[in-house]
Structures are given as C-alpha cells and as structure tokens.
Design an enzyme around this catalytic site. Structure first.
Site, PDB file in Angstrom:
ATOM      1  N   ASP A   1     -14.944 -39.502  86.161  1.00 54.68           N
ATOM      2  CA  ASP A   1     -14.221 -39.615  87.427  1.00 54.68           C
ATOM      3  C   ASP A   1     -13.360 -38.347  87.505  1.00 54.68           C
ATOM      4  OD1 ASP A   1     -12.915 -42.244  89.248  1.00 54.68           O
ATOM      5  OD2 ASP A   1     -11.879 -40.316  89.193  1.00 54.68           O
ATOM      6  N   SER A   2     -13.273 -37.743  88.669  1.00 54.37           N
ATOM      7  CA  SER A   2     -12.582 -36.447  88.724  1.00 54.37           C
ATOM      8  C   SER A   2     -11.085 -36.557  88.520  1.00 54.37           C
ATOM      9  CB  SER A   2     -12.907 -35.704  90.017  1.00 54.37           C
ATOM     10  OG  SER A   2     -12.158 -36.188  91.098  1.00 54.37           O
ATOM     11  N   SER A   3     -10.545 -37.770  88.495  1.00 57.31           N
ATOM     12  CA  SER A   3      -9.127 -37.907  88.156  1.00 57.31           C
ATOM     13  C   SER A   3      -8.891 -37.526  86.694  1.00 57.31           C
ATOM     14  CB  SER A   3      -8.658 -39.345  88.385  1.00 57.31           C
ATOM     15  OG  SER A   3      -8.879 -39.681  89.731  1.00 57.31           O
TER      16      SER A   3
ATOM     17  N   GLN B   1       5.177 -28.526 102.891  1.00 56.16           N
ATOM     18  CA  GLN B   1       4.614 -29.886 102.884  1.00 56.16           C
ATOM     19  C   GLN B   1       3.808 -30.163 104.149  1.00 56.16           C
ATOM     20  OE1 GLN B   1       7.876 -32.679 102.340  1.00 56.16           O
ATOM     21  NE2 GLN B   1       8.574 -31.642 100.508  1.00 56.16           N
ATOM     22  N   CYS B   2       3.949 -29.271 105.160  1.00 51.09           N
ATOM     23  CA  CYS B   2       3.207 -29.473 106.415  1.00 51.09           C
ATOM     24  C   CYS B   2       1.709 -29.271 106.192  1.00 51.09           C
ATOM     25  CB  CYS B   2       3.661 -28.466 107.468  1.00 51.09           C
ATOM     26  SG  CYS B   2       5.266 -28.849 108.128  1.00 51.09           S
TER      27      CYS B   2
ATOM     28  N   THR C   1     -14.395 -36.496  94.459  1.00 51.83           N
ATOM     29  CA  THR C   1     -13.636 -35.886  95.559  1.00 51.83           C
ATOM     30  C   THR C   1     -12.140 -35.775  95.252  1.00 51.83           C
ATOM     31  OG1 THR C   1     -13.384 -38.041  96.626  1.00 51.83           O
ATOM     32  CG2 THR C   1     -15.246 -36.678  97.340  1.00 51.83           C
ATOM     33  N   ASP C   2     -11.634 -36.639  94.358  1.00 55.95           N
ATOM     34  CA  ASP C   2     -10.179 -36.690  94.167  1.00 55.95           C
ATOM     35  C   ASP C   2      -9.580 -35.337  93.782  1.00 55.95           C
ATOM     36  OD1 ASP C   2     -10.129 -39.335  94.847  1.00 55.95           O
ATOM     37  OD2 ASP C   2      -9.985 -40.103  92.806  1.00 55.95           O
TER      38      ASP C   2
ATOM     39  N   THR D   1     -17.800 -40.336  92.408  1.00 54.57           N
ATOM     40  CA  THR D   1     -18.381 -41.494  93.087  1.00 54.57           C
ATOM     41  C   THR D   1     -19.858 -41.306  93.394  1.00 54.57           C
ATOM     42  OG1 THR D   1     -16.274 -42.052  94.083  1.00 54.57           O
ATOM     43  CG2 THR D   1     -18.216 -42.891  95.203  1.00 54.57           C
TER      44      THR D   1
HETATM   45  N1  ASP Z   1     -12.375 -41.285  91.986  1.00 52.63           N
HETATM   46  C1  ASP Z   1     -13.545 -40.582  92.426  1.00 52.63           C
HETATM   47  C2  ASP Z   1     -13.531 -39.218  91.785  1.00 52.63           C
HETATM   48  O1  ASP Z   1     -12.820 -38.354  92.214  1.00 52.63           O
HETATM   49  C3  ASP Z   1     -13.551 -40.481  93.909  1.00 52.63           C
HETATM   50  C4  ASP Z   1     -14.744 -39.752  94.490  1.00 52.63           C
HETATM   51  O2  ASP Z   1     -15.563 -39.178  93.836  1.00 52.63           O
HETATM   52  O3  ASP Z   1     -14.858 -39.779  95.734  1.00 52.63           O
HETATM   53  O4  ASP Z   1     -14.230 -39.001  90.840  1.00 52.63           O
END
Ligand code: ASP
Length: 359
Positions: free
Chosen positions: A74-76, A296-297, A106-107, A31
């Site tokens: 995108d990090s996904s 999972q906690c 961030t993902d 992002t």
């Molecule tokens: N979908 C974005 C990513 O991980 C989200 C982000 O960067 O905050 O690339």
C-alpha cells in the site's frame, strides 16, 4: 536487489507484430492490484493474478517487461528506500526500453512522482505513474483505462522518433499531470489528481490530445547517467493554524535533527506576526534550518512581502516556495539537502526549478 526487499518477477509480453515500443512496467502495489483478504480488508495482490484481469494488454504492439516489488505494498508504506528501489530498477532496464509505466498506490503517488522527477531529471524518457481507485478485480474498475492509456502515452513517439512526453507524469482519469505538480484531491471519485498551478499535459478521450507547449522538450544532450540519491530525512512539514502554540512550533523548528522545513502558510504566504513566532523563525534560520514557505491554498502562489504578515518571514530569511506543492517541496528538500552541504547553495537550489516544479 532482492536483499533490499525488491524482487524482479520478470516476464515479457511480446507482440506477434513488430513492437512499436519497448515498455518497462513496474508494479509497486496500491489499490489497482488489491483484492479482499480473508478478513475482508483490501491487501495488495500478486502481480500475475492482477494481470489476468486485463487481457487487453496482450493486444498492443508492444514489448512489455514486467518487474514487481517482491511484496507489493500500500503506498502509505512507501518510503525513500522504495523510491530508490524504483530508481535502481529503471537504471538497470531503461537502456532497452522506450518508456516506463509505474503502478503505484494513489495515496503517496504525488510524493513518489515528485521525488523521481528530481532523481531522473534529464533521462528524457516517459515515466508514467498510474493506479486506480477501484481494484482491477472489480467490474467497474478504473484500472483498465488508466493502465492501457498510460502504456499508450509511454510508447508515444514524435515523427523524429523521440518520446512525446519525456518527463515524469501521473496519468489518471483521462488526465496527464506533470508528476511534481500533482496532488491527490479526491479519495472516492475517479478524478483522484489535480495539476497545481500548471496546465494538463494531455487529456484522453476518443484520442489522446497532447498539450505540446506545456510538455518538457526532449533534450538531445540529456543526461542519462542515473545516480541513486541520498535522501535527507531530517525534514518536516509545519502547517500554521490559528491558535498554534509556541511548543508546537518549537517541536519542529528547535529540533537539532530537523534541517529543512516546509512552512505551510495562509493565502499568499502569510503567518502570524507575534513576537514569539517571529523569533522562533529567526532562531531557526540562524541555526541554518532551511524553511520554505508554501501556501495552504490549492491555487496561486506565495508572494512574500505583499502583506505585513509575510514581510517578517522574508526578513527572517524564509525561502519563498512560489507556486510549488507541499509534496514537491518536501521531496525537493530531501533531495537538495541530501547532496548540498552549503546552506546558501541549498537555498539557491530551492529557489530555482529543477524540472518544472515551480514557475
Ligand atoms: N491506500 C491505497 C494506496 O495508496 C490507495 C490507492 O491506491 O488508491 O496504496
């Protein structure tokens, strides 16, 4: 490296004063560098366009070398091949640089930071991941503060000239978190990351306050030889839940291509005690599937054997993940199983911390 889909767009910012540090800045996407496409969806921007929005970067007494993914993503879409692209770039450039800042979505940032903490263990240099919740093009963006403070942390040195933070971290929203302890916990507010079961390494305000006693010490004998890992992909995450079926469990545990499993359990490492479930676990262990018990906690640790509902896992040969995160556990399995052929040795390596990922 360009055949591998990774292009070096290199250009330097050289301060007119004597630079206090040489920084390598790697842009992978996320992002932070996104803008609206014609259809209105957020897509990664070209690196140069992105930097125009942060002219303050030119005011530091730093020499900065920029490298970008040919196609920022995108990090996904990040996969182990991209981890290796980043590692290769660091291997090529680290000798001439005091610190490294990596711009990443961030993902999956916590996964990449965990993976790189193992691969670059012993490098003894600050490797600071950062990104943003709002693109750098947006007036109220958090990108500016995240990037500029990351540059300061990556260039911070002690009186002896050694780096203040010689380890892989994530800096986000005023907090510096050990990379393999980080978890994304927030998708809207700016405080995207938390540190799981470990203190923050630093906090930024008027000044940057380092938590020296929690930061990995600089190792004079550090190993600067970088090897590109062979990530083992036959791994899976299996979260238990009330009502989970035998079919769902077997789809993961009785699958010849799966050799490592993060079993996400309840509380301090508990799971159902039904006969069918226990026998699925036992059979998998008999077939040398390395099963790591991770809770999972969001806080606390696995204590196998504390309850009857975890004693059966201990007896079956499930490995306790202690207080490791799922992100750090799955990437560690990929790292360990990629280099360790012996089942017993792989178990022992999962039990021992490599670089602060478990207590
Ligand atoms: N979908 C974005 C990513 O991980 C989200 C982000 O960067 O905050 O690339």
């Amino acid at each position: 490296m360009s055949e591998k889909g990774y292009k070096k767009i290199t250009y330097d910012i050289a301060s007119p004063n004597l630079p206090v540090a040489n920084i390598l800045l790697i842009y992978t996407g996320g992002t932070i560098g996104m803008g609206a496409s014609e259809s209105g969806k957020l897509v990664p921007y070209d690196f140069k366009k992105m930097l125009k929005h942060i002219p303050e970067i030119n005011t530091y007494d730093l020499h900065i070398t920029f490298i970008s993914f040919k196609e920022p993503i995108d990090s996904s879409d990040i996969a182990p091949i991209h981890w290796n692209h980043i590692i290769e770039t660091i291997a090529d450039y680290e000798k001439d640089h005091d610190g490294i800042v990596i711009l990443h979505g961030t993902d999956t940032m916590a996964y990449t930071a965990s993976a790189l903490s193992y691969a670059l263990n012993g490098l003894n240099k600050p490797i600071i991941f950062t990104g943003a919740q709002l693109p750098i093009t947006v007036p109220r963006t958090d990108a500016r503060e995240n990037l500029l403070t990351s540059l300061e942390i990556a260039s911070a040195k002690t009186k002896d000239g050694t780096p203040v933070v010689p380890e892989v971290c994530i800096f986000f929203n005023h907090s510096l978190v050990r990379g393999n302890r980080a978890q994304k916990m927030e998708s809207v507010k700016f405080n995207a990351f938390r540190s799981a079961n470990y203190p923050l390494l630093a906090e930024s305000g008027v000044s940057i306050r380092y938590n020296y006693s929690s930061i990995m010490p600089f190792n004079k004998k550090g190993n600067s030889k970088i090897r590109i890992p062979n990530w083992f992909l036959g791994v899976a995450i299996l979260p238990v839940f009330p009502g989970i079926t035998r079919e769902a469990v077997l789809a993961v545990l009785d699958n010849p291509s799966i050799k490592g499993v993060v079993l996400e359990t309840y509380g301090s490492g508990n799971a159902q005690t039904s006969e069918w479930f226990t026998s699925c676990i036992k059979n998998a262990v008999k077939n040398e599937v390395l099963i790591v018990n991770v809770s999972q906690c969001v806080g606390g640790e696995v204590m196998q054997g504390m309850y009857a509902t975890s004693a059966h896992l201990e007896e079956a040969g499930v490995v306790s993940g202690s207080d490791i995160t799922v992100e750090a556990a799955i990437t560690k399995l990929m790292f360990v199983l990629g280099s360790e052929k012996s089942y017993k040795n792989a178990i022992n390596r999962m039990l021992e911390p490599i670089c602060g990922e478990l207590s």
